[in-house]
Design a protein around this motif. Structure first.
Motif, PDB file in Angstrom:
ATOM      1  N   LEU A 181      40.004 -37.732  71.681  1.00 41.68           N
ATOM      2  CA  LEU A 181      39.705 -38.695  72.943  1.00 41.68           C
ATOM      3  C   LEU A 181      38.877 -37.484  74.065  1.00 41.68           C
ATOM      4  N   LEU A 182      39.173 -36.793  74.309  1.00 43.78           N
ATOM      5  CA  LEU A 182      38.085 -36.410  75.283  1.00 43.78           C
ATOM      6  C   LEU A 182      36.270 -35.975  74.926  1.00 43.78           C
ATOM      7  N   SER A 183      36.463 -35.814  73.541  1.00 46.38           N
ATOM      8  CA  SER A 183      35.167 -35.005  73.150  1.00 46.38           C
ATOM      9  C   SER A 183      34.288 -36.901  73.551  1.00 46.38           C
ATOM     10  N   ILE A 184      35.035 -38.214  73.050  1.00 48.68           N
ATOM     11  CA  ILE A 184      34.402 -39.412  73.071  1.00 48.68           C
ATOM     12  C   ILE A 184      33.747 -39.603  74.332  1.00 48.68           C
ATOM     13  N   PRO A 185      34.087 -39.558  75.990  1.00 49.33           N
ATOM     14  CA  PRO A 185      32.561 -39.297  76.957  1.00 49.33           C
ATOM     15  C   PRO A 185      32.371 -37.891  76.886  1.00 49.33           C
ATOM     16  N   PHE A 186      32.439 -37.046  76.416  1.00 48.65           N
ATOM     17  CA  PHE A 186      32.131 -35.380  76.321  1.00 48.65           C
ATOM     18  C   PHE A 186      30.687 -36.297  76.059  1.00 48.65           C
ATOM     19  N   THR A 187      30.545 -36.164  74.407  1.00 50.57           N
ATOM     20  CA  THR A 187      29.393 -36.815  73.393  1.00 50.57           C
ATOM     21  C   THR A 187      28.706 -37.902  73.669  1.00 50.57           C
TER      22      THR A 187
END
Length: 423
Positions: A181-187
């Motif tokens: 879930l955190l990787s989505i905005p980070f990507t």
């Protein structure tokens, strides 16, 4: 442990011998008879010396690729089995009592050690490209880029590792889902800032100097329905003789970029075809699909790593000097599994990428209506970049994000042309 280490090293040497034999002696890269004399036949646009250089250089690069990835696996496994990872963990815990800082200290020594041990292969790749006239960078400039790359990766990956191991400590069963879930905005954030923040750290970007050519490209963009205001030129001639162009970024940060070497070596019609190809990526939303695909693959990958790490630590944790997943000494295991899964996913990723490239080629021909410029463009790219026209099947599967030049040139020459049937 000694037997395991010896077996690992012997296995790597045998693998190297096998892949070397495959690339140097067991592959047939000659042009099939049906392509002889066509635009796809390198003998029609390369001289004997260029043919030899392209094949030799391709073999060196392919061998380096297939040796580098297993070499990384060997290094990571050795860090675990000889207990060095656990020792670095002890050092980091003695440095500070704050877990986040412990992870960062550990990761610094871990990344420094693996970078030093991997440097010979990186240097050999640079030396080979220099020898064959592709890279023109002095060693000092190459090292500058290498160090920039190291520190960017250290900071970004270090942040990711701190978040991951904080999540693992707090929720051993669901950390992988929270991490996804955190990787989505980070990507999305990285994709957004890469063209305007990260890329300029390596090269100088500026609006295309040739305003007449820019006007033609913008007119083509208007015809394609792309609201482009600038075409960006990047100063690559001080680093390489190769040619390239690409599209990157998302939303308002999307950029179409031309290397200055491409502008110098291609005619306006050929540059326009390349730009039409890059516009095809934008129109077909390949960057968006690629980002969505990456997010999905990240979910699958994190779940598989979660399952695999649990199993490995439970069964072989003692031999690897890992008591549980929360221990930061398990970081090499995480990266080992990540690298293995990334390698396994390569054929799928490359297949999708080749489909996108073919779609963009079709779009470019339909937009420009210029098969001749298309063929000439990729023939010149093949010569300048010393591209392997007909690579071995394993190389195509694991290395080629673009269709091989044999397939590409044949397609570009024949697409849209009437089919003549024999009576």
């Amino acid at each position: 442990m000694r037997k395991t280490i010896v077996a690992l090293i012997v296995g790597y040497i045998l693998f190297g011998a096998a892949i070397g034999s495959y690339l140097f002696f067991l592959t047939d890269t000659t042009i099939p008879e049906q392509y002889r004399g066509t635009a796809a036949d390198p003998a029609t646009f390369m001289d004997e010396r260029e043919l030899t250089l392209s094949q030799d250089y391709a073999t060196v690069r392919n061998l380096l690729f297939f040796l580098s990835t297993p070499y990384e696996w060997v290094l990571l496994f050795l860090l675990l089995i000889v207990g060095l990872s656990r020792k670095i963990k002890v050092w980091s815990e003695a440095t500070t009592r704050f877990r986040s800082l412990q992870i960062l200290v550990y990761f610094f020594w871990f990344s420094l050690l693996t970078s030093i041990l991997s440097f010979p292969l990186k240097w050999y790749g640079y030396s080979a490209s220099k020898k064959y006239g592709i890279n023109v960078q002095p060693f000092s400039n190459w090292m500058k880029d290498y160090m920039i790359d190291y520190w960017i990766n250290f900071l970004l990956t270090g942040l990711i590792v701190i978040v991951l191991y904080t999540l693992i400590q707090r929720s051993q069963k669901r950390w992988w889902f929270y991490a996804w879930l955190l990787s989505i905005p980070f990507t999305l954030f990285l994709t957004f800032i890469q063209p305007v923040v990260i890329a300029p750290l390596y090269n100088d970007f500026y609006p295309l100097k040739d305003k007449e050519l820019e006007a033609k490209i913008l007119a083509l963009a208007d015809e394609a329905g792309i609201p482009a205001e600038h075409v960006f030129e990047v100063n690559m001639s001080e680093k390489t003789n190769a040619m390239n162009a690409y599209v990157t970024g998302i939303a308002g940060n999307s950029r179409i970029v031309l290397w200055d070497t491409t502008i110098e070596k291609l005619s306006d019609d050929e540059v326009l075809f390349i730009m039409a190809h890059e516009m095809g990526h934008y129109v077909k939303k390949h960057i968006l699909f690629g980002t969505v695909g990456y997010i999905f693959v990240t979910l699958v990958g994190l779940f598989l790593i979660h399952k695999m790490m649990n199993t490995i630590v439970t069964r072989w944790g003692h031999a690897l000097h890992i008591k549980n997943m929360q221990e930061i000494s398990s970081i090499p295991l995480f990266f080992l599994l990540l690298s293995l899964l990334s390698f396994i996913f390569l054929p799928i990723n490359n297949t999708v990428s080749r489909m996108h490239e073919l779609e963009s080629d079709k779009y470019a021909i339909e937009l420009t209506g210029d098969n001749t410029a298309a063929v000439m463009t990729f023939q010149k790219l093949s010569k300048t970049n010393l591209s392997e026209v007909n690579p071995p099947i394993l190389v195509k599967i694991f290395r080629y994000t673009h269709p091989p030049m044999l397939d590409r040139l044949h397609f570009l020459e024949s697409y849209g042309q009437p089919v003549i049937e024999d009576n």
